[in-house]
Design a protein around this motif. Structure first.
Motif, PDB file in Angstrom:
ATOM      1  N   VAL A 349      44.825  41.760  37.070  1.00  0.00           N
ATOM      2  CA  VAL A 349      43.402  41.689  36.724  1.00  0.00           C
ATOM      3  C   VAL A 349      42.621  41.282  37.981  1.00  0.00           C
ATOM      4  CG1 VAL A 349      41.628  40.619  35.286  1.00  0.00           C
ATOM      5  CG2 VAL A 349      43.897  41.070  34.326  1.00  0.00           C
ATOM      6  N   ASN A 350      41.706  42.135  38.403  1.00  0.00           N
ATOM      7  CA  ASN A 350      40.942  41.902  39.630  1.00  0.00           C
ATOM      8  C   ASN A 350      39.554  41.348  39.351  1.00  0.00           C
ATOM      9  OD1 ASN A 350      42.925  42.820  41.360  1.00  0.00           O
ATOM     10  ND2 ASN A 350      42.123  44.903  41.469  1.00  0.00           N
ATOM     11  N   ALA A 351      39.065  40.506  40.263  1.00  0.00           N
ATOM     12  CA  ALA A 351      37.635  40.256  40.384  1.00  0.00           C
ATOM     13  C   ALA A 351      37.133  41.247  41.414  1.00  0.00           C
ATOM     14  CB  ALA A 351      37.380  38.824  40.842  1.00  0.00           C
ATOM     15  N   ARG A 352      35.964  41.844  41.172  1.00  0.00           N
ATOM     16  CA  ARG A 352      35.476  42.869  42.093  1.00  0.00           C
ATOM     17  C   ARG A 352      34.033  42.594  42.511  1.00  0.00           C
ATOM     18  NH1 ARG A 352      32.554  47.082  39.036  1.00  0.00           N
ATOM     19  NH2 ARG A 352      32.824  46.678  36.813  1.00  0.00           N
ATOM     20  N   ILE A 353      33.763  42.950  43.758  1.00  0.00           N
ATOM     21  CA  ILE A 353      32.413  42.934  44.307  1.00  0.00           C
ATOM     22  C   ILE A 353      32.156  44.337  44.830  1.00  0.00           C
ATOM     23  CG2 ILE A 353      30.829  41.892  45.952  1.00  0.00           C
ATOM     24  CD1 ILE A 353      32.668  39.464  46.057  1.00  0.00           C
ATOM     25  N   ASP A 354      31.255  45.052  44.190  1.00  0.00           N
ATOM     26  CA  ASP A 354      30.925  46.423  44.576  1.00  0.00           C
ATOM     27  C   ASP A 354      29.511  46.483  45.121  1.00  0.00           C
ATOM     28  OD1 ASP A 354      33.378  47.464  43.725  1.00  0.00           O
ATOM     29  OD2 ASP A 354      32.651  47.816  41.686  1.00  0.00           O
ATOM     30  N   TYR A 355      29.315  47.381  46.088  1.00  0.00           N
ATOM     31  CA  TYR A 355      27.952  47.710  46.505  1.00  0.00           C
ATOM     32  C   TYR A 355      27.789  49.209  46.335  1.00  0.00           C
ATOM     33  CZ  TYR A 355      23.446  47.604  48.767  1.00  0.00           C
ATOM     34  OH  TYR A 355      22.101  47.694  49.001  1.00  0.00           O
ATOM     35  N   GLY A 356      26.885  49.590  45.421  1.00  0.00           N
ATOM     36  CA  GLY A 356      26.675  50.989  45.118  1.00  0.00           C
ATOM     37  C   GLY A 356      25.376  51.508  45.698  1.00  0.00           C
ATOM     38  N   PHE A 357      25.399  52.788  46.115  1.00  0.00           N
ATOM     39  CA  PHE A 357      24.227  53.453  46.655  1.00  0.00           C
ATOM     40  C   PHE A 357      23.808  54.574  45.709  1.00  0.00           C
ATOM     41  CE2 PHE A 357      26.650  51.775  50.175  1.00  0.00           C
ATOM     42  CZ  PHE A 357      25.698  51.201  51.010  1.00  0.00           C
ATOM     43  N   GLY A 358      22.509  54.839  45.669  1.00  0.00           N
ATOM     44  CA  GLY A 358      21.991  55.931  44.872  1.00  0.00           C
ATOM     45  C   GLY A 358      20.807  56.566  45.557  1.00  0.00           C
ATOM     46  N   LYS A 359      20.040  57.332  44.820  1.00  0.00           N
ATOM     47  CA  LYS A 359      18.864  58.000  45.364  1.00  0.00           C
ATOM     48  C   LYS A 359      17.765  56.968  45.611  1.00  0.00           C
ATOM     49  CE  LYS A 359      15.601  61.752  44.455  1.00  0.00           C
ATOM     50  NZ  LYS A 359      15.180  62.800  43.483  1.00  0.00           N
ATOM     51  N   GLY A 360      17.605  56.589  46.888  1.00  0.00           N
ATOM     52  CA  GLY A 360      16.587  55.613  47.256  1.00  0.00           C
ATOM     53  C   GLY A 360      16.848  54.225  46.730  1.00  0.00           C
ATOM     54  N   THR A 361      18.108  53.888  46.463  1.00  0.00           N
ATOM     55  CA  THR A 361      18.398  52.576  45.878  1.00  0.00           C
ATOM     56  C   THR A 361      19.790  52.100  46.291  1.00  0.00           C
ATOM     57  OG1 THR A 361      18.417  51.307  43.801  1.00  0.00           O
ATOM     58  CG2 THR A 361      19.420  53.483  43.755  1.00  0.00           C
ATOM     59  N   GLY A 362      20.096  50.871  45.976  1.00  0.00           N
ATOM     60  CA  GLY A 362      21.410  50.290  46.238  1.00  0.00           C
ATOM     61  C   GLY A 362      21.457  48.884  45.686  1.00  0.00           C
ATOM     62  N   GLY A 363      22.660  48.393  45.388  1.00  0.00           N
ATOM     63  CA  GLY A 363      22.766  47.050  44.844  1.00  0.00           C
ATOM     64  C   GLY A 363      24.189  46.622  44.600  1.00  0.00           C
TER      65      GLY A 363
END
Length: 372
Positions: A349-363
């Motif tokens: 079981v993992n803890a995860r930190i993701d950074y996602g990109f999209g159209k003119g956005t990210g978070g």
């Protein structure tokens, strides 16, 4: 005759208190360092805890904490995967509060399985509207929403990897305040729904919270009767979800997710699909930036073990929301890609930190367990 006097109670000295606290701290460190070892055959509930700073597009910075545990109802069955349960709480400086409980309970005999998720949220959020057209045209406003959402899936294995089951879905959602009430397009500020449905599933995953091989195909149909809610008509929902997991080299895994949903045309705002919500699909988009009746999405993710309990992930995909399949336009499908860090806090079981990109956005997305 000798008189016995009661012995004076010995108060703990300062050094004994220090050593006691030190032992508790060392015990915590031991659980933190060796928390990825499977102890479900030794303990009734093998639990790990984590407290860490958090950040989301919706809530900004905050503090989050969680506990995840593994357990076995049948300790004589060494082949069956353990059951799992996770409890997560989060509070942010923007005033977002959330409490989530989810898990999978595997009953003895490997025939019956209960999957569940309950989420309570209080969320001051940005808002653009309740349809993809409105979200594309409207200026940003703010609103505050209180929501309780629960889902329970009870499935029975009829043969091999084939399952059939029932589904219960409960939702209460209320807008407490909004800077422009016209964005609801005349709909009510609060609703309550109860849904009953059927689930058909083909599942060969080796471990539900974090599979390393196999596939999972789920077809779900749900009806929300008028008399079991506060909406003035009966509503229907259907979805199909495919997940596949393919080892490619040592420590490397390709994971695939594809999802499509259908909601009745009259479906009110709390039941509509929302890109980016939940940290599963379209990660990095602001939850609620795009809302409509139906949703299509797909993503491909490479998960790579680096060393010890550390890993990483890269993904790419796309998705979109739309009012009906007749109105689906591929030009409206939005891109999504990102990178993530993985830390194994409990066995598989993992803890995860993701950074996602999209159209003119990210978070960022902080979560326990893989996205899918």
């Amino acid at each position: 005759m000798l008189t016995e006097y009661p012995k004076k109670r010995q108060e703990p000295g300062p050094f004994s208190l220090i050593f006691k606290r030190q032992n508790k701290f060392l015990s915590y460190l031991d659980r933190l360092v060796t928390g990825n070892v499977d102890r479900t055959f030794e303990k009734k509930l093998d639990v790990s805890y984590i407290v860490m700073p958090s950040y989301t597009r919706e809530g900004s910075f905050g503090i989050g904490g969680g506990a995840t545990g593994l357990y076995r109802l049948d300790k004589t069955d060494s082949i069956m995967s353990p059951s799992d349960v996770t409890l997560i709480g989060n509070a942010t400086i923007n005033g977002v509060f959330s409490l989530t409980a989810n898990g999978n309970n595997l009953f003895p005999g490997r025939k019956l399985r209960l999957s569940y998720k309950t989420e309570l949220t209080y969320s001051p959020l940005n808002f653009w509207g309740i349809s993809s057209d409105a979200c594309a045209e409207n200026a940003t406003i703010t609103y505050t929403r209180l929501q309780l959402k629960s889902n329970f899936d009870l499935v029975y294995r009829i043969k091999g990897p084939f399952y059939v089951g029932t589904n219960l879905d409960i939702l209460y959602s209320k807008v407490l305040k909004m800077s422009d009430w016209s964005y609801l397009e005349g709909q009510r500020t609060h609703y309550y729904f109860t849904g009953l449905g059927l689930t058909f599933q083909y599942d060969t995953r080796d471990f539900i919270p974090q599979p390393h091989s196999g596939m999972n195909l789920v077809l779900k149909g749900l009806v929300r009767p008028q008399f079991m809610g506060t909406f003035d008509r009966t509503l229907f929902y259907a979805s199909i979800n495919y997940n596949g997991y393919f080892p490619v080299w040592k420590g490397g895994l390709i994971a695939v997710d594809a999802y499509a949903s259908y909601n009745s045309v009259e479906t009110p705002w709390p039941l509509r699909e929302s890109l980016g919500s939940g940290g599963v699909r379209m990660r990095g988009y602001y939850g609620g930036r795009y809302i409509d009746n139906n949703m299509l999405s797909a993503q491909l993710e490479l998960r790579q073990h680096i060393f010890d309990r550390i890993g990483c992930a890269l993904w790419a995909g796309g998705g979109g929301v739309f009012s009906s399949y007749d109105n689906l336009r591929w030009k409206n499908i939005l891109p999504n890609y990102g990178i993530g860090l993985r830390v194994e806090i409990k066995h598989n079981v993992n803890a995860r930190i993701d950074y996602g990109f999209g159209k003119g956005t990210g978070g960022f997305v902080f979560a326990i367990g893989e996205a899918f």
